[in-house]
Design a protein around this motif. Structure first.
Motif, PDB file in Angstrom:
ATOM      1  N   VAL A   1       0.784   5.185   8.385  1.00 47.73           N
ATOM      2  CA  VAL A   1       1.504   5.711   9.556  1.00 47.73           C
ATOM      3  C   VAL A   1       0.626   5.667  10.805  1.00 47.73           C
ATOM      4  O   VAL A   1       1.070   5.217  11.867  1.00 47.73           O
ATOM      5  N   VAL A   2      -0.617   6.124  10.678  1.00 47.60           N
ATOM      6  CA  VAL A   2      -1.483   6.230  11.862  1.00 47.60           C
ATOM      7  C   VAL A   2      -2.002   4.864  12.302  1.00 47.60           C
ATOM      8  O   VAL A   2      -1.825   4.462  13.455  1.00 47.60           O
ATOM      9  N   ILE A   3      -2.636   4.137  11.392  1.00 45.99           N
ATOM     10  CA  ILE A   3      -3.250   2.861  11.743  1.00 45.99           C
ATOM     11  C   ILE A   3      -2.226   1.731  11.785  1.00 45.99           C
ATOM     12  O   ILE A   3      -2.308   0.827  12.612  1.00 45.99           O
ATOM     13  N   GLY A   4      -1.242   1.791  10.880  1.00 44.15           N
ATOM     14  CA  GLY A   4      -0.256   0.719  10.828  1.00 44.15           C
ATOM     15  C   GLY A   4       0.846   0.824  11.855  1.00 44.15           C
ATOM     16  O   GLY A   4       1.523  -0.173  12.132  1.00 44.15           O
ATOM     17  N   LYS A   5       1.045   2.031  12.434  1.00 45.55           N
ATOM     18  CA  LYS A   5       2.169   2.186  13.361  1.00 45.55           C
ATOM     19  C   LYS A   5       1.825   2.969  14.619  1.00 45.55           C
ATOM     20  O   LYS A   5       1.992   2.469  15.736  1.00 45.55           O
ATOM     21  N   GLU A   6       1.345   4.200  14.478  1.00 46.28           N
ATOM     22  CA  GLU A   6       1.218   5.085  15.629  1.00 46.28           C
ATOM     23  C   GLU A   6       0.193   4.599  16.656  1.00 46.28           C
ATOM     24  O   GLU A   6       0.373   4.804  17.857  1.00 46.28           O
ATOM     25  N   VAL A   7      -0.895   3.972  16.206  1.00 43.67           N
ATOM     26  CA  VAL A   7      -1.881   3.515  17.185  1.00 43.67           C
ATOM     27  C   VAL A   7      -1.319   2.412  18.084  1.00 43.67           C
ATOM     28  O   VAL A   7      -1.857   2.149  19.167  1.00 43.67           O
TER      29      VAL A   7
ATOM     30  N   ASN B   1       3.895  -3.970   8.685  1.00 47.89           N
ATOM     31  CA  ASN B   1       4.751  -3.044   7.959  1.00 47.89           C
ATOM     32  C   ASN B   1       3.926  -1.826   7.556  1.00 47.89           C
ATOM     33  O   ASN B   1       2.930  -1.970   6.837  1.00 47.89           O
ATOM     34  N   PRO B   2       4.281  -0.607   7.984  1.00 51.10           N
ATOM     35  CA  PRO B   2       3.448   0.570   7.718  1.00 51.10           C
ATOM     36  C   PRO B   2       3.265   0.864   6.230  1.00 51.10           C
ATOM     37  O   PRO B   2       2.167   1.237   5.798  1.00 51.10           O
ATOM     38  N   ALA B   3       4.329   0.718   5.436  1.00 54.75           N
ATOM     39  CA  ALA B   3       4.229   1.013   4.004  1.00 54.75           C
ATOM     40  C   ALA B   3       3.266   0.043   3.324  1.00 54.75           C
ATOM     41  O   ALA B   3       2.430   0.456   2.503  1.00 54.75           O
ATOM     42  N   LEU B   4       3.356  -1.238   3.663  1.00 55.97           N
ATOM     43  CA  LEU B   4       2.447  -2.224   3.066  1.00 55.97           C
ATOM     44  C   LEU B   4       1.024  -2.043   3.580  1.00 55.97           C
ATOM     45  O   LEU B   4       0.064  -2.302   2.849  1.00 55.97           O
ATOM     46  N   THR B   5       0.875  -1.612   4.813  1.00 56.10           N
ATOM     47  CA  THR B   5      -0.459  -1.355   5.355  1.00 56.10           C
ATOM     48  C   THR B   5      -1.145  -0.249   4.566  1.00 56.10           C
ATOM     49  O   THR B   5      -2.330  -0.353   4.209  1.00 56.10           O
ATOM     50  N   GLY B   6      -0.402   0.818   4.261  1.00 57.14           N
ATOM     51  CA  GLY B   6      -0.954   1.902   3.457  1.00 57.14           C
ATOM     52  C   GLY B   6      -1.285   1.449   2.051  1.00 57.14           C
ATOM     53  O   GLY B   6      -2.323   1.824   1.486  1.00 57.14           O
TER      54      GLY B   6
ATOM     55  N   LEU C   1      11.910   7.757   7.564  1.00 60.02           N
ATOM     56  CA  LEU C   1      12.711   8.034   6.371  1.00 60.02           C
ATOM     57  C   LEU C   1      12.596   6.892   5.371  1.00 60.02           C
ATOM     58  O   LEU C   1      12.575   7.109   4.158  1.00 60.02           O
ATOM     59  N   VAL C   2      12.527   5.663   5.878  1.00 61.90           N
ATOM     60  CA  VAL C   2      12.399   4.499   5.009  1.00 61.90           C
ATOM     61  C   VAL C   2      10.954   4.310   4.558  1.00 61.90           C
ATOM     62  O   VAL C   2      10.677   4.095   3.373  1.00 61.90           O
ATOM     63  N   THR C   3      10.010   4.391   5.501  1.00 62.15           N
ATOM     64  CA  THR C   3       8.592   4.219   5.148  1.00 62.15           C
ATOM     65  C   THR C   3       8.155   5.233   4.102  1.00 62.15           C
ATOM     66  O   THR C   3       7.409   4.899   3.169  1.00 62.15           O
ATOM     67  N   GLY C   4       8.610   6.472   4.243  1.00 64.26           N
ATOM     68  CA  GLY C   4       8.212   7.528   3.318  1.00 64.26           C
ATOM     69  C   GLY C   4       8.692   7.307   1.900  1.00 64.26           C
ATOM     70  O   GLY C   4       8.138   7.880   0.960  1.00 64.26           O
ATOM     71  N   LEU C   5       9.742   6.469   1.716  1.00 61.83           N
ATOM     72  CA  LEU C   5      10.218   6.155   0.368  1.00 61.83           C
ATOM     73  C   LEU C   5       9.699   4.802  -0.103  1.00 61.83           C
ATOM     74  O   LEU C   5       9.365   4.638  -1.288  1.00 61.83           O
ATOM     75  N   LEU C   6       9.608   3.845   0.800  1.00 59.81           N
ATOM     76  CA  LEU C   6       9.105   2.525   0.420  1.00 59.81           C
ATOM     77  C   LEU C   6       7.671   2.600  -0.104  1.00 59.81           C
ATOM     78  O   LEU C   6       7.327   1.953  -1.099  1.00 59.81           O
ATOM     79  N   PHE C   7       6.844   3.371   0.576  1.00 57.67           N
ATOM     80  CA  PHE C   7       5.439   3.455   0.184  1.00 57.67           C
ATOM     81  C   PHE C   7       5.259   3.937  -1.257  1.00 57.67           C
ATOM     82  O   PHE C   7       4.541   3.298  -2.042  1.00 57.67           O
TER      83      PHE C   7
END
Length: 386
Positions: free
Chosen positions: A159-165, A175-180, A132-138
């Motif tokens: 999401v995939v490379i920065g977190k799920e893997v 941080n997933p948002a910054l990774t994207g 919910l936060v990542t989807g808005l921060l990005f």
């Protein structure tokens, strides 16, 4: 009983055990958790009493982002009006800004949620509210007219490379948002460059405008004078009436969000204060070095603080409890070095004028090492048992 909750409870048997939709149990759980507070309770000792669960934690972060989001939407329309040579009321500017910003947010949530559901179904675990936060921060880190297909690619990478893997929420070290955003920055520099903030469509063609960090002073003129002459006065940078990524322009709104996070104890104040201290100290050191009056070396701490995405990054990105250190001493060092690296990158490497993104990601990598050093040092100071 609430009719909707009654309907969900009666349908639960189809999504659990041997129900025909059991593979969609993570999606069912996510829907129920989103609509209602989690009802599960610990029934055996020991009990931990705390009203702050993950859902409430993420909700508070979303609330803190509201000033940044609302102003970002308005400023997008406001800057579009300037580019078109038109003057809009607040409502007109907000409506126009919404036509640019809301599709970006919708794509971010839709694509990111797809990956969250897919990995939850494959791994057979619950969908985390962290997205919910990542989807808005990005989206708030992006320019307002970035192509939507690039938004989809960027959030997918985050999401995939920065977190799920790494195992999902709570196990990622970046941080997933910054990774994207970093992926988009290096893959599509034209869309993400500070020299091309907006491509505000009018009846003829696009209009592009520079951001504060891309301003260079003419020879013999100070950078602060060049910034003011270009409309990037300190007051405009503080309030946010300047071009930039959607959520980064208003230092004032970022401070409001940071204060809310600190007061509610969602964000650790040591990271924020340490980051601001690191930026101010480093900016002063560069300012005192002779020469470089036409570059950001001579901008001074206030311009460094208000320009670009530093306050946004240090308030909402660096304070991510998963990718930041867990020790208090480590948090001070972590924040200070982010401020130090932000100014250093801006001054020493003009090719990457926004140093905050790289500074936070770089320190995310070293966060575990900071905790390790702090704990080893603390252990060495203990009096051994005799």
């Amino acid at each position: 009983m609430h009719p909707l909750k009654k309907l969900l409870n009666s349908s639960e048997k189809y999504f659990t055990g041997s129900g025909k939709f059991n593979r969609l149990k993570p999606l069912f759980d996510a829907t129920k958790t989103f609509l209602f507070f989690p009802s599960s309770k610990t029934r055996y000792t020991p009990f931990v009493r705390d009203s702050l669960d993950l859902k409430r934690f993420m909700s508070f972060v979303l609330i803190s982002l509201l000033p940044v989001l609302i102003f970002g939407i308005y400023n997008t329309g406001f800057q579009a009006g300037i580019a078109r040579g038109e003057s809009y009321t607040f409502f007109q500017a907000f409506l126009l800004g919404s036509s640019y910003v809301l599709p970006i947010i919708i794509v971010s949530y839709a694509v990111g949620f797809f990956w969250e559901v897919l990995f939850a179904v494959i791994r057979k675990h619950k969908i985390s509210e962290g997205f919910l936060v990542t989807g808005l921060l990005f989206p708030l880190t992006l320019p307002a007219t970035i192509p939507l297909w690039q938004v989809a690619i960027g959030i997918s990478f985050g999401v995939v490379i920065g977190k799920e893997v790494f195992g999902g929420t709570g196990r990622n070290f970046l941080n997933p948002a910054l990774t994207g955003r970093a992926f988009l920055f290096f893959s599509y520099p034209v869309s993400m460059s500070g020299d091309v903030w907006m491509a505000v469509k009018n009846s003829v063609d696009g209009v592009s405008g520079a951001t504060a960090l891309s301003i260079l002073a003419p020879e013999g003129e100070k950078i602060t004078s060049a910034l003011s002459d270009s409309g990037f006065s300190l007051s405009n940078l503080f309030l946010g009436f300047v071009p930039g990524s959607i959520g980064e322009t208003s230092a004032f709104c970022c401070i409001l969000g940071a204060l809310f996070l600190i007061i509610t104890k969602i964000a650790n104040f040591r990271i924020i204060i340490g980051g601001i201290a690191g930026l101010i100290v480093t900016a002063i050191i560069f300012y005192l070095i002779p020469g470089g009056s036409d570059s950001w070396m001579n901008a001074g701490p206030l311009f460094h603080l208000c320009a670009g995405g530093f306050l946004f990054g240090i308030s909402f990105m660096a304070t991510d409890p998963v990718s930041a250190p867990g020790t208090n001493q480590g948090r001070w060092i972590f924040g200070f070095l982010i401020g130090f690296l932000t100014v250093t990158i801006r001054v020493a490497n003009p090719a990457f004028v926004e140093g905050t993104m790289l500074a936070i990601l770089f320190m995310n990598v070293f966060a575990p090492m900071l905790d390790h050093i702090v704990m080893k040092y603390t252990a060495s100071k203990r009096i051994p048992n005799v």
